[in-house]
Write a protein that holds these residues in place. Structure first.
Motif, PDB file in Angstrom:
ATOM      1  N   GLU A   1       0.826  -1.214   0.000  1.00  0.00           N
ATOM      2  CA  GLU A   1       0.000   0.000   0.000  1.00  0.00           C
ATOM      3  C   GLU A   1       0.859   1.262   0.000  1.00  0.00           C
ATOM      4  OE1 GLU A   1      -3.603  -2.145   2.571  1.00  0.00           O
ATOM      5  OE2 GLU A   1      -2.245  -0.702   3.521  1.00  0.00           O
ATOM      6  N   TYR A   2       2.000   1.201   0.664  1.00  0.00           N
ATOM      7  CA  TYR A   2       2.924   2.340   0.663  1.00  0.00           C
ATOM      8  C   TYR A   2       3.352   2.694  -0.763  1.00  0.00           C
ATOM      9  CZ  TYR A   2       3.898   2.530   5.730  1.00  0.00           C
ATOM     10  OH  TYR A   2       3.805   2.694   7.085  1.00  0.00           O
ATOM     11  N   LEU A   3       3.770   1.654  -1.486  1.00  0.00           N
ATOM     12  CA  LEU A   3       4.472   1.882  -2.747  1.00  0.00           C
ATOM     13  C   LEU A   3       3.578   1.832  -3.980  1.00  0.00           C
ATOM     14  CD1 LEU A   3       7.670  -0.248  -2.023  1.00  0.00           C
ATOM     15  CD2 LEU A   3       7.334   2.199  -1.696  1.00  0.00           C
ATOM     16  N   GLY A   4       2.459   1.163  -3.879  1.00  0.00           N
ATOM     17  CA  GLY A   4       1.638   1.045  -5.080  1.00  0.00           C
ATOM     18  C   GLY A   4       0.170   0.896  -4.779  1.00  0.00           C
ATOM     19  N   GLY A   5      -0.317   1.603  -3.783  1.00  0.00           N
ATOM     20  CA  GLY A   5      -1.708   1.438  -3.391  1.00  0.00           C
ATOM     21  C   GLY A   5      -2.501   2.722  -3.477  1.00  0.00           C
ATOM     22  N   ASN A   6      -3.788   2.559  -3.632  1.00  0.00           N
ATOM     23  CA  ASN A   6      -4.701   3.699  -3.588  1.00  0.00           C
ATOM     24  C   ASN A   6      -5.734   3.532  -2.490  1.00  0.00           C
ATOM     25  OD1 ASN A   6      -6.190   1.642  -4.700  1.00  0.00           O
ATOM     26  ND2 ASN A   6      -6.293   2.545  -6.757  1.00  0.00           N
ATOM     27  N   ALA A   7      -5.523   2.543  -1.621  1.00  0.00           N
ATOM     28  CA  ALA A   7      -6.427   2.293  -0.498  1.00  0.00           C
ATOM     29  C   ALA A   7      -5.674   1.496   0.553  1.00  0.00           C
ATOM     30  CB  ALA A   7      -7.673   1.531  -0.959  1.00  0.00           C
ATOM     31  N   GLY A   8      -6.240   1.415   1.763  1.00  0.00           N
ATOM     32  CA  GLY A   8      -5.616   0.675   2.840  1.00  0.00           C
ATOM     33  C   GLY A   8      -4.927   1.586   3.844  1.00  0.00           C
ATOM     34  N   LEU A   9      -4.573   1.018   4.987  1.00  0.00           N
ATOM     35  CA  LEU A   9      -3.958   1.808   6.051  1.00  0.00           C
ATOM     36  C   LEU A   9      -2.574   2.329   5.654  1.00  0.00           C
ATOM     37  CD1 LEU A   9      -4.972  -0.401   9.114  1.00  0.00           C
ATOM     38  CD2 LEU A   9      -5.962   1.776   8.410  1.00  0.00           C
TER      39      LEU A   9
END
Length: 275
Positions: A216-224
């Motif tokens: 999620e840090y590097l390639g996310g658009n959702a999540g904590l």
């Protein structure tokens, strides 16, 4: 004389049992240590007037976390992270146990595949995230894959170790009973290896949530993990700490579920904590 010895042993047993009942549970010390750490943190920040941008006090962080709990946004992103972690852990467990059971029974195959398995683990997983994004896009799949990749190795290694540790005498008993390979696997090998498998799962669930958050840090658009990046980019350190607290508690919940499964599935084993 014998009666006196028996009476003495009864008294000693009663005293030992009373001492065990009066003993303070270890979790009490854990809580006290945590409170001492938080108290020191709070006192240090306020005594030396540390900027909240650098290190906010725990009281402010907890207040921000409680406020976030009342928002729909936090729970939507929490569910995304939970789904990614659970799916990644599930696939890692299935693959790790099946492959581990096979390699544990076939030493030659284990020796052949071992260099390749180790090679997959020495590759920095963070470097794979952009590649997974290219292959699978920005949705759920790349986070599940990275979570599964991180959780896979400890489950595999512990399964192999568990299968190899099955008592030879028990195996000979199954042979003498003309048990089939499937019966030996399901009634002896896997139950005997279960303590090792669950140990691997305890490590795997922690790595799985780390993998999901890194994705999620590097390639996310959702999540904590994505929320943490947003708060970092907006220089909201207090909210970032609140997300970290939330992630930590989520990790504890996942880990507690595996510990509960250990207590239920292998209550006969000393590692279950039931003895």
């Amino acid at each position: 004389m014998t009666q006196e010895i028996i009476a003495t042993e009864v008294v000693v047993d009663a005293n030992n049992k009373r001492a065990r009942n009066l003993a303070v549970p270890s979790w009490v010390y854990s809580i006290l240590l945590l409170l001492a750490f938080l108290g020191f943190w709070e006192a240090y920040v306020r005594r030396w007037d540390v900027s909240r941008f650098i290190l906010p006090p725990p009281s402010v962080v907890m207040s921000a976390w409680v406020e976030a709990l009342a928002t729909k946004r936090l729970w939507i992103h929490t569910w995304v992270t939970v789904e990614e972690t659970a799916l990644g852990f599930f696939f890692a467990t299935i693959t790790g146990v099946v492959l581990g059971a096979a390699l544990g029974k076939m030493p030659r195959l284990e020796q052949t595949l071992s260099p390749f398995i180790v090679a997959t683990q020495v590759i920095p997983k963070v470097a794979l995230v952009p590649l997974f994004v290219v292959w699978f896009g920005f949705g759920l799949t790349p986070k599940v894959v990275i979570a599964a990749v991180l959780a896979f190795f400890p489950i595999l290694v512990n399964t192999i170790l568990g299968v190899k540790s099955v008592d030879r005498g028990h195996q000979e008993v199954m042979i003498s009973l003309n048990a089939s390979r499937w019966q030996t696997l399901t009634q002896l090998t896997l139950p005997s290896a279960l303590p090792y498998i669950l140990t691997g799962m305890e490590m795997g669930i922690v790595l799985s949530i780390i993998g999901a958050v890194v994705g999620e840090y590097l390639g996310g658009n959702a999540g904590l993990g994505n929320i943490a990046v947003q708060e970092m980019n907006s220089f909201n350190t207090t909210a970032l700490f609140a997300v970290i607290v939330h992630l930590s508690l989520l990790g504890f919940v996942f880990f507690a579920l595996i510990v509960a499964a250990r207590r239920y599935l292998i209550e006969w084993h000393h590692s279950s904590g039931n003895h």
